[in-house]
Write an enzyme that holds these catalytic residues in place. Structure first.
Site, PDB file in Angstrom:
ATOM      1  N   GLY A 115      17.326 -18.182 -40.783  1.00 14.88           N
ATOM      2  CA  GLY A 115      17.052 -18.006 -42.218  1.00 14.88           C
ATOM      3  C   GLY A 115      16.116 -19.067 -42.767  1.00 14.88           C
ATOM      4  O   GLY A 115      15.626 -19.936 -42.039  1.00 14.88           O
ATOM      5  N   ILE A 167      22.358 -13.779 -36.516  1.00 16.69           N
ATOM      6  CA  ILE A 167      22.562 -12.369 -36.175  1.00 16.69           C
ATOM      7  C   ILE A 167      21.262 -11.758 -35.640  1.00 16.69           C
ATOM      8  O   ILE A 167      21.252 -10.743 -34.980  1.00 16.69           O
ATOM      9  CB  ILE A 167      23.119 -11.618 -37.401  1.00 16.69           C
ATOM     10  CG1 ILE A 167      23.797 -10.330 -36.989  1.00 16.69           C
ATOM     11  CG2 ILE A 167      22.077 -11.413 -38.480  1.00 16.69           C
ATOM     12  CD1 ILE A 167      24.846  -9.873 -37.970  1.00 16.69           C
ATOM     13  N   ASP A 193      27.258 -13.214 -35.023  1.00 17.59           N
ATOM     14  CA  ASP A 193      27.606 -12.716 -36.360  1.00 17.59           C
ATOM     15  C   ASP A 193      28.559 -13.760 -36.940  1.00 17.59           C
ATOM     16  O   ASP A 193      29.578 -14.085 -36.332  1.00 17.59           O
ATOM     17  CB  ASP A 193      28.278 -11.345 -36.183  1.00 17.59           C
ATOM     18  CG  ASP A 193      28.913 -10.829 -37.473  1.00 17.59           C
ATOM     19  OD1 ASP A 193      29.067 -11.598 -38.442  1.00 17.59           O
ATOM     20  OD2 ASP A 193      29.259  -9.640 -37.490  1.00 17.59           O
ATOM     21  N   TYR A 230      27.915 -13.977 -55.800  1.00 25.62           N
ATOM     22  CA  TYR A 230      27.512 -15.129 -54.982  1.00 25.62           C
ATOM     23  C   TYR A 230      28.107 -16.414 -55.547  1.00 25.62           C
ATOM     24  O   TYR A 230      28.681 -17.228 -54.816  1.00 25.62           O
ATOM     25  CB  TYR A 230      25.977 -15.171 -54.993  1.00 25.62           C
ATOM     26  CG  TYR A 230      25.337 -16.363 -54.337  1.00 25.62           C
ATOM     27  CD1 TYR A 230      25.446 -16.591 -52.964  1.00 25.62           C
ATOM     28  CD2 TYR A 230      24.551 -17.246 -55.084  1.00 25.62           C
ATOM     29  CE1 TYR A 230      24.813 -17.666 -52.366  1.00 25.62           C
ATOM     30  CE2 TYR A 230      23.908 -18.321 -54.488  1.00 25.62           C
ATOM     31  CZ  TYR A 230      24.047 -18.522 -53.137  1.00 25.62           C
ATOM     32  OH  TYR A 230      23.412 -19.582 -52.550  1.00 25.62           O
TER      33      TYR A 230
HETATM   34  C1  AKB Z   1      19.611 -17.814 -55.012  1.00 27.72           C
HETATM   35  O1  AKB Z   1      18.682 -17.676 -55.811  1.00 27.72           O
HETATM   36  O2  AKB Z   1      20.514 -16.990 -54.852  1.00 27.72           O
HETATM   37  C2  AKB Z   1      19.659 -19.089 -54.198  1.00 27.72           C
HETATM   38  C3  AKB Z   1      20.497 -20.147 -54.829  1.00 27.72           C
HETATM   39  C4  AKB Z   1      20.062 -20.789 -56.082  1.00 27.72           C
HETATM   40  O3  AKB Z   1      21.515 -20.496 -54.306  1.00 27.72           O
HETATM   41  N1  AKB Z   1      18.334 -19.581 -53.978  1.00 27.72           N
END
Ligand code: AKB
Length: 317
Positions: free
Chosen positions: A13, A37, A54, A144
């Site tokens: 990544g 992955i 994974d 997130y």
């Molecule tokens: C996102 O934009 O999701 C990431 C972060 C700020 O963690 N770059």
């Protein structure tokens, strides 16, 4: 003598790929095992061992840790903010289960140190927006952000209860030219450079005055290495540290690019990511990281812009 044996999960990544190369330079190619992955770029694949993993496959991770006698894990695999909003349960599954696998391995003394990235996404609309303190109201409204905030609580819990040596940073948007990011809200600040050079114009998916905390990749890698190298007694925050370098809006970034490329034009067409950005801080107070383990950034907006444009102009090797 160096006795570290490192496993990086999510090495192909955006951050993982540059982090792997840095750790290989520091600790020796054979001592840094990259995994993801999917395969990474040539530099990553040709510079040391690589395993397809994974991040939610506990048995496979345990097997690789045993095979290479791993002592430290950097868990860089995660689904970022914009993608996570589209597939919330999958994001939760990846972001949480991968962390539990690694924390439990550390609890069982199969590894002795863990790095896990958190994010400015742990903050929410009720958080003080400017100069956001280390400890404050945190009510994230994105999938997130919820996964990162929960992860922070678990990191601290495993440290307090089981003495797990876990270290973490709340990354801002990370800007780099070597590997593209995927699925983040801060990605506009990378796309803009590619489009400025390719087409001379860019349509930003965030509004012109949306200020967000950002950092150049080299600083993010330096912070990561520094916190992992710091004596345990200096790492006083075991949830995650605020980390900061600069903040800017799309308009300010465009103005800086225009200094180098006067023809460059920007327009604005905010989409669903605007709401995510609106829920995040505009700037971060990271004095605790500076005091505890000596964090210092190097790149400001001007240096970042020059470095990005120069880096992207170079032919791809
Ligand atoms: C996102 O934009 O999701 C990431 C972060 C700020 O963690 N770059």
């Amino acid at each position: 003598m160096n006795s570290k044996r490192i496993l990086i999960i999510g090495a192909s990544g955006q951050i993982g790929s540059e982090l792997t190369l840095k750790l290989r330079a520091l600790y020796g190619n054979e001592n840094v095992i990259a995994s993801d992955i999917k395969e990474g770029d040539e530099d990553l694949m040709n510079s040391g061992p690589f395993e397809i993993i994974d991040a939610t496959n506990k048995e496979l991770i345990e097997e690789v840790v045993e095979k290479y006698q791993i002592t430290e894990v950097y868990l860089m695999a995660a689904m970022l903010s914009a993608t996570a909003e589209k597939i919330p349960m999958k994001a939760w599954d990846l972001n949480m289960n991968s962390l539990f696998i690694i924390l439990n391995m550390a609890k069982d003394k199969k590894i002795n140190r863990v790095f896990w990235p958190s994010s400015i996404a742990v903050f929410g609309p009720s958080t003080p927006k400017e100069n956001t303190p280390q400890t404050t109201v945190m009510e994230p409204t994105t999938v997130y952000g919820i996964s990162k905030q929960t992860g922070e609580r678990w990191c601290e819990y495993f440290f307090q209860k089981y003495d797990v040596d876990v270290r973490s940073l709340r990354y801002p948007g990370i800007i780099s030219y070597k590997t593209l990011p995927g699925g983040g809200t801060t990605d506009y600040a990378i796309e803009i450079f590619h489009e400025a050079l390719r087409k001379g114009l860019y349509t930003s998916f965030l509004a012109e005055n949306t200020s967000l905390p950002m950092m150049f990749m080299d600083d993010a890698i330096k912070a990561t290495v520094d916190i992992m190298e710091a004596p345990a007694k200096d790492v006083k925050v075991r949830s995650s540290y605020n980390l900061s370098a600069m903040s800017f809006t799309p308009k300010e970034l465009a103005a800086e690019i225009k200094k180098q490329l006067p023809e460059f034009e920007i327009s604005y067409k905010p989409d669903f990511r605007q709401q995510i950005a609106n829920s995040w801080p505009g700037s971060i107070d990271d004095k605790q990281a500076r005091e505890d383990w000596g964090w210092e950034h190097e790149f400001d907006l001007e240096k970042l812009t020059k470095t990005m444009l120069e880096g992207l102009k170079k032919p791809v090797s």
